[in-house]
Design a protein around this motif. Structure first.
Motif, PDB file in Angstrom:
ATOM      1  N   LYS A  60      47.595  16.373 -18.779  1.00 58.03           N
ATOM      2  CA  LYS A  60      46.282  16.095 -18.183  1.00 58.03           C
ATOM      3  C   LYS A  60      46.379  16.121 -16.660  1.00 58.03           C
ATOM      4  CE  LYS A  60      46.986  11.195 -19.343  1.00 58.03           C
ATOM      5  NZ  LYS A  60      47.975  11.333 -20.436  1.00 58.03           N
ATOM      6  N   PHE A  86      44.490  27.050 -17.420  1.00 57.90           N
ATOM      7  CA  PHE A  86      44.998  25.833 -18.095  1.00 57.90           C
ATOM      8  C   PHE A  86      46.321  25.324 -17.542  1.00 57.90           C
ATOM      9  CE2 PHE A  86      47.190  24.585 -22.343  1.00 57.90           C
ATOM     10  CZ  PHE A  86      46.632  23.315 -22.414  1.00 57.90           C
ATOM     11  N   LEU A 121      46.375  21.289 -17.860  1.00 53.57           N
ATOM     12  CA  LEU A 121      45.243  20.541 -17.284  1.00 53.57           C
ATOM     13  C   LEU A 121      44.445  19.762 -18.313  1.00 53.57           C
ATOM     14  CD1 LEU A 121      43.905  23.412 -14.980  1.00 53.57           C
ATOM     15  CD2 LEU A 121      45.568  21.643 -14.405  1.00 53.57           C
ATOM     16  N   GLY A 163      41.129  23.411 -20.432  1.00 52.89           N
ATOM     17  CA  GLY A 163      41.338  23.380 -18.985  1.00 52.89           C
ATOM     18  C   GLY A 163      41.251  24.723 -18.268  1.00 52.89           C
ATOM     19  N   HIS A 183      33.761  22.836 -19.515  1.00 50.96           N
ATOM     20  CA  HIS A 183      34.475  21.581 -19.292  1.00 50.96           C
ATOM     21  C   HIS A 183      33.752  20.781 -18.203  1.00 50.96           C
ATOM     22  CE1 HIS A 183      37.609  18.726 -18.563  1.00 50.96           C
ATOM     23  NE2 HIS A 183      38.374  19.258 -19.493  1.00 50.96           N
TER      24      HIS A 183
END
Ligand code: ASP
Ligand code: MG
Length: 420
Positions: free
Chosen positions: A110, A136, A148, A152, A212
């Protein structure tokens, strides 16, 4: 000549034929003289497959080595797309996150993007290459590969767009754009030609799995135009724009439904300062992701009740936390209700129209749908309802706010102007 970021999701690069089609499409855009940076996801299902593969040798499902593993999904599509573009006769170069120098925090699985170096990408673009970047992923300052968070690649695309001062970011999906409601639930759902960043942000947070939320927020802060469109046709799609660019609003732009919600109520806990802080610190320590919170002090003397909601993935942890908290206070108890959905109406026009919430409640009541909790902001109203009523709820609200028809053209003024 524009600089465009094009982001293709997992379905759009889900097999070799689709990758070839993406290559043709990218070349077409570049052929108009625009500079094109393409960001790709892993092939559909690949990230899940890699997680399961990792789990066959590890009890964990995230962390440093998982990021090394998961980043390979995007490495494959990046290389395949660059090869396919070259095969069509255009020069292309692929870059992984660390090659661009997308520097992130060290929170594996994350990670947050801290900076994007533009030197190598700009050089390649100026040399006439189409640049294909792995979504990502990034790397820490020390060089560890990071990812991510799920979905992501959208964040990579916008971060690159901001850093490169791109003219726009185009998201290519297996849907035509942003709809007034899920077309699978609502056959007369319409595609919205424009939505505001705020509407898109609310919709993303409230469960529309199109963009996102972190990428929408980043685009909004930087006023970077976004377009959501299909990779399977040439329809114009939905533009995500500032409020000033939409001259008039209907009260409600869209209906969103977030599944798998749980409501936890702590009943008859002491009503004194510091109790709520204690409760939610305990919940945060268990890493439960809280959504709505309602406190209601109208119960017994010096007692209060507080309810919160979370996703059903956190059900076990939330129940454990509730047990632990109520054990401390004699006379208190807790109740858990699962199988709930969060049904929301979203629209920047709500700031101009009154009676929107009452219209929503009346329509739901007419269908016999009970509401367990309500949450509002200036551009949304969310109701917690039983999951079995969610499709009926979506259709009912879609009808009552007349989303199936072209929007009535009312006062031509922006919400900003109205607030003055
Ligand atoms: N491949 C990653 C995922 O499945 C990232 C993305 O698709 O955006 O979550
Ligand atoms: Mg995605």
């Amino acid at each position: 000549m524009a600089l465009i970021i094009q982001k293709y999701g997992g379905t759009s690069v889900g097999n070799i034929d689709r990758i070839r089609a993406v290559a043709k499409r990218v070349i077409q855009s570049a052929g108009r003289g625009d500079k094109v940076v393409v960001v790709v996801s892993a092939m559909a299902g690949e990230t899940n497959r890699l997680i399961e593969l990792g789990k066959t040798v590890s009890r964990r499902s995230e962390g440093r080595e998982f990021d090394v593993l998961l980043a390979t999904g995007e490495q494959v599509t990046t290389a395949l797309l660059a090869l396919a573009i070259e095969e069509e006769g255009r020069r292309a170069v692929s870059f992984l996150g660390h090659q661009v120098q997308i520097t992130t925090s060290g929170a594996f699985s994350k990670a947050r993007i801290e900076s994007v170096n533009t030197v190598r990408t700009l050089e390649a673009l100026n040399d006439g290459y189409i640049v294909v970047v792995a979504g990502f992923q990034g790397a820490t300052r020390e060089g560890s590969i990071t990812t991510l968070g799920r979905g992501g690649s959208d964040i990579t695309a916008v971060a690159l767009g901001v850093a490169l001062k791109a003219d726009r970011v185009e998201f290519y999906k297996d849907v035509d754009g942003i709809y007034t409601a899920d077309p699978a639930v609502c056959p007369d759902a319409r595609m919205l030609p424009k939505v505001t960043y705020e509407e898109m942000l609310e919709m993303s947070y409230l469960g529309a799995k199109v963009l996102h939320p972190r990428c929408v927020e980043m685009a909004r802060r930087n006023r970077l135009p976004l377009i959501v469109r299909s990779s399977l046709n040439f329809n114009p799609g939905t533009s995500v724009v500032t409020e000033e660019e939409i001259m008039e609003y209907a009260a409600v732009a869209g209906i969103v439904c977030d599944k798998n919600q749980v409501k936890v109520s702590l009943l008859n806990i002491p009503d004194k300062p510091g109790i709520l802080a204690g409760v939610f610190t305990a919940i945060a320590e268990d890493e439960i992701n809280i959504d709505m919170i309602v406190e209601d002090t109208t119960g017994a003397d010096r007692a209060t009740s507080v309810s919160f909601t979370c996703g059903s993935a956190d059900l076990g942890a939330a129940e454990k936390a509730a047990k632990k908290i109520t054990a401390k206070y004699p006379g208190s108890s807790y109740a858990v209700r699962s199988g709930l959905n969060k049904l929301s109406i979203v629209g920047a026009g709500m700031r101009l129209h009154s009676g929107v919430a009452s219209k929503m409640f009346t329509a739901l009541a007419r269908e016999g749908i009970s509401v367990y909790m309500v949450n509002t902001s200036d551009i949304k109203v969310s109701c917690l309802i039983e999951a079995k009523y969610s499709e009926l709820g979506v259709r009912t609200l879609h009808d009552v706010f007349e989303l199936g028809k072209p929007q009535p053209r009312k006062a031509a003024r922006t919400a900003k102007a109205a607030r003055k």
